[in-house]
Design an enzyme around this catalytic site. Structure first.
Site, PDB file in Angstrom:
ATOM      1  CG  ASP B 193      -1.742   1.182   1.478  1.00  0.00           C
ATOM      2  OD1 ASP B 193      -1.947   1.950   0.523  1.00  0.00           O
ATOM      3  OD2 ASP B 193      -2.229   1.348   2.621  1.00  0.00           O
ATOM      4  CG  HIS B 367      -3.910   4.431   3.893  1.00  0.00           C
ATOM      5  ND1 HIS B 367      -4.088   3.323   3.114  1.00  0.00           N
ATOM      6  CD2 HIS B 367      -5.081   5.098   3.874  1.00  0.00           C
ATOM      7  CE1 HIS B 367      -5.322   3.324   2.621  1.00  0.00           C
ATOM      8  NE2 HIS B 367      -5.949   4.398   3.065  1.00  0.00           N
TER       9      HIS B 367
END
Lengths: 555, 555
Positions: B193, B367
């Protein structure tokens, strides 16, 4: 005397971002503080910039005594030329601010001579019933001032834009002493900059940028492209100094960057080391580790120098693998998409782009955060408070911040929006209706680095010359254009089936043909290119300037 | 066996934000990881959402074995219904992820039964040549997993979305041990990611939000309106707990908020204190200091519950002076304008709005920042690295981050964009051309809280049904509409002078008439209202769904 009242009339910048203009009236005398512009929202395609509607001032023409400028940013001086075209009054500002104004005035032909009067901090001038003192403040541009206006009813202070930088790079400290003295003697009304009233703590000093930039210079193995606002003279100085230290020559690229560095240099605000400058056309012939490019275009403006570099469309500079690009500026809200597209293009070419969140503080704000706003409120302790410069939410936050002064002399805060009139007399202060305000759309015919006709059009009614829409279908992934562009018009002389409109379709088709796939998948760039080409063609053919709106459909 | 190769084919989410979809192929077997959607850019008016083009998978229909879902965010599961409509394969995901999928499936009528197969972390399944292990990761949604796929050529790991939260609120730690074991045994390829690869340091733990929210609860003297993403179950729990502690009842307002809290509650992820819930219609009758409103609309979506409240247009809730509104979510880039407009509207009503920069961390990112990305890279030490989930600049930054692994087993990083094919065999890895990709525009006919026909249209070619533009001139400062709206159409059956098109003009005029001045000066809201009213009218009259584009001109 006592039956007279003070009126405060904001014509721009309150409840909106940009085009700051505040009028202070006492009896038949009006002084105006700042005359800024704003960049149009994306919805206002076909407009280059926007200025305040001067109807109120024109209706009171005989009362307007002077225009006072706090500093040289476009949102404070950007509409001076149009202002003077309507109301030719004396303009007061620091020498540097006036030099920036002069640069713009040169671009327009005004009928009469303008009367620019340089002032210095601590200088006091008298205009009608007003005694006006200029107070040095720190901000992201040098030579910024606040104004303290003594009126028959009391002192009115307007901070202009400021932060309280404890270690400004030019060592010119914010003149808190003078502010404090006014506070001690009693201030009737304070207007203070609200831009960062939603940020906790203190804004970083401009000096905080140096270590980060130095780090970037240290790491850079090849060409360094640094972009910042051309008016950030502190920042330009820093980049010149670092380039000198690291043995890099400097090329200045972009129209505004070139003009402003020259002005700042002439006024002694920018020291350019001897022999450090090279011409943009010599950049690619200089060893990559021996050159810094100071380039304009931090906001991803489609026609700016850096945007052009990002799609291999600049006449002198190319971004190459291993280059470092630094964006040393804030992202103005609304500009995220074009900026990020530009960064993506540069990254695709192998450049390492340092921006925003990545390496704080590559940029520091020029506006004071909450604790600095509190400091100014506490020093001034006004009877009435009007937050200025900001959207409604920022004005409201700022008004809330002042609440603790309730026991310390504050009677009331007023959240005014552009057009709201505030009245103060011996009985107190109150809102007193609205005056005519609005936004005037300016279509200058000038696009950065393309010197064309500088026909200034004041288009109160955008629809006056009609509207021309062009509909283009582009495949987002392949960049292929499907079919011939369509043209639709309303309220515009020409029949859509006419020869001219057919020719216009071909103009659009040609613009598309001559663009790279990368440009074609970047709607910001394509809209701007199509718009400017169509505009040129239509105004040449018809002498009219309809609103031109490219509609790009993704298929 | 050795002549076979692995192919990696991203169909969405690489070089763009949203609609994540990654295909892994070995021989004649394909597994697909995630099937997300993205919200359309402003330029794509008339489209509700956008999904990946499935052409590649349809052409290889016989090879597609399964869809694996990493977690329940819309950018990972939002297009599952369309995917299954084309390719009815088994779908694997955690029970909670599948429950969120089921909710969406209920809205559409699929021809066949779907085969949803719940998995648990540490579970290993076999699909054709693939042995797939699910690994628990921490993220802003509960029950998120990474997948480790053992292929005949080596192990391929896809992290899904993650951060490395050291203190998750549900105490379910990131399973770093399993990741580390794979790393020790050797990993062929890592996909990780990249969303926050441009943020220095570590992302804050979800727990960091509690003290700030507690502070807001402490200060609030009247009604509290809290908005967050409905899928942030941690955050919802926190708000429920604080409301319980502070003696406030809770009303859940907004369609998605209601649906997701119910699902989370049913799956045991959300503990709702007994008797704490009240109905939205009872909020205004409850003492203001005894109620919290959990409301959807963090992104200023024109038709969302909070946007409606902000312009006094919600059937149950009104914002009043002294209320506190908390936006506990990030601003998705591109949404700044509608969000700030909404905050301005709420501020005008006297509410104190806490958002973004004001009170960090009212929200923390889900994130991982640079140091977390480094941790995962260092644990896995792959031979090849492909950054996923992000725009080009973020992928490029992430690839740069992995450079230090060069001496630790990394052979090469590949920055792939949607459609780029990567091939790995015994000789190594290389890019191998492109497959057909694209964006499919979905026009669902559904608008939040308005239950209409759920006709799903897959409009590959937006222009298929033609385009209808309506041109409206509004005075920005007064909100007055000038003249009757114009309608222009292209490629659409009806003649512009026809009765229907004249009636359409009146529809638009009526929509404008029935809107408040505040709505009329808010282009986002007006465009959406005009669009949905016109859409309803035109599709009723003609059964066609042209692209409808309101053009609002400021005059």
């Amino acid at each position: 005397m006592t039956d007279k009242k003070i009126q405060l009339i904001p014509l721009g910048g309150l409840g909106e971002f940009g085009m700051n203009m505040m009028c202070l009236r006492y009896g038949d005398d009006i002084v105006v503080i700042d005359s800024g512009m704003m960049f149009p929202e994306a919805e206002l395609l076909g407009v280059d910039f926007v200025t305040p509607d001067l109807t109120y001032l024109k209706e009171n023409r005989a009362c307007v005594r002077a225009l006072l400028l706090t500093h040289g940013h476009e949102d404070h001086i950007g509409s001076v030329a149009f202002f003077l075209g309507e109301l030719n009054v004396p303009v007061y500002g620091t020498a540097f601010t006036l030099a920036l104004v002069e640069r713009r005035l040169d671009e327009y032909e005004l009928d009469e001579e303008v009367d620019l009067r340089p002032i210095k901090p601590k200088q006091i001038i008298e205009i009608g019933p007003f005694k006006i003192e200029f107070i040095h403040v720190t901000h992201s541009i040098v030579s910024a001032v606040a104004v303290a206006i003594t009126t028959p009813l009391g002192v009115v202070i307007h901070t202009g834009d400021f932060k309280v930088d404890p270690t400004p790079t030019d060592n010119e400290l914010f003149d808190l002493h003078t502010l404090a003295e006014y506070g001690k003697r009693g201030v009737l009304l304070l207007m203070s900059d609200s831009t960062n009233s939603d940020r906790a703590g203190y804004s970083d000093s401009e000096r905080a940028v140096r270590p980060r930039l130095e780090d970037a210079f240290n790491r850079a193995e090849r060409r360094l492209l640094v972009s910042c606002f051309s008016s950030s003279i502190h920042r330009l100085q820093l980049i010149l100094d670092l380039s000198q230290d690291f043995g890099r020559k400097v090329a200045i690229v972009g129209r505004s960057m070139t003009a402003v560095t020259e002005i700042a240099h002439n006024h002694g605000f920018l020291q350019i080391p001897d022999g450090i400058l090279i011409r943009p056309q010599d950049v690619m012939d200089t060893p990559p580790n021996k050159v810094t490019v100071l380039i304009s275009g931090t906001q991803g403006e489609p026609m700016s120098a850096l945007s052009r570099v990002s799609v291999d469309n600049h006449k002198n500079i190319t971004a190459e693998k291993g280059d470092t690009v630094i964006l040393s500026a804030r992202i103005i809200p609304g500009n995220e998409k074009p900026i990020f597209r530009m960064i993506d293009h540069l990254s695709r070419r192998g450049a390492d782009v340092l921006y925003g969140a990545m390496n704080p503080p590559l940029h520091v704000s020029g506006h004071g955060s909450i604790e600095e706003l509190r400091l100014v409120l506490n020093l001034v302790r006004p009877r009435y408070f009007v937050p200025v410069h900001g959207e409604y939410r920022q004005l409201a936050k700022h008004a809330r911040l002042a609440e603790h002064l309730r026991n310390l002399g504050l009677e009331e805060s007023f959240v005014l929006e552009t057009g709201d009139r505030l009245e103060i007399d011996n009985r107190g202060a109150r809102k007193a209706g609205r005056v005519t305000v609005g936004r005037v759309c300016i279509d200058s015919g000038v696009i950065d680095e393309v010197v064309g006709d500088t026909v200034i059009r004041d288009r109160r009614h955008l629809s006056e010359d009609g509207i021309v829409l062009t509909i283009i279908a582009i495949n987002k992934h392949t960049g292929k254009v499907e079919g011939t562009p369509e043209i639709v018009s309303r309220g515009f002389a020409s029949d859509e089936k006419s020869e001219m409109m057919q020719a216009a379709r071909l103009i659009v088709a040609k613009t598309l043909e001559n663009s790279s796939v990368e440009e074609k998948t970047d709607w910001g760039v394509m809209k701007e290119k199509v718009r400017s080409d169509l505009k040129r063609y239509i105004s040449k053919q018809t002498q009219r300037r309809p609103l031109i709106m490219p509609v790009i459909m993704e298929i």
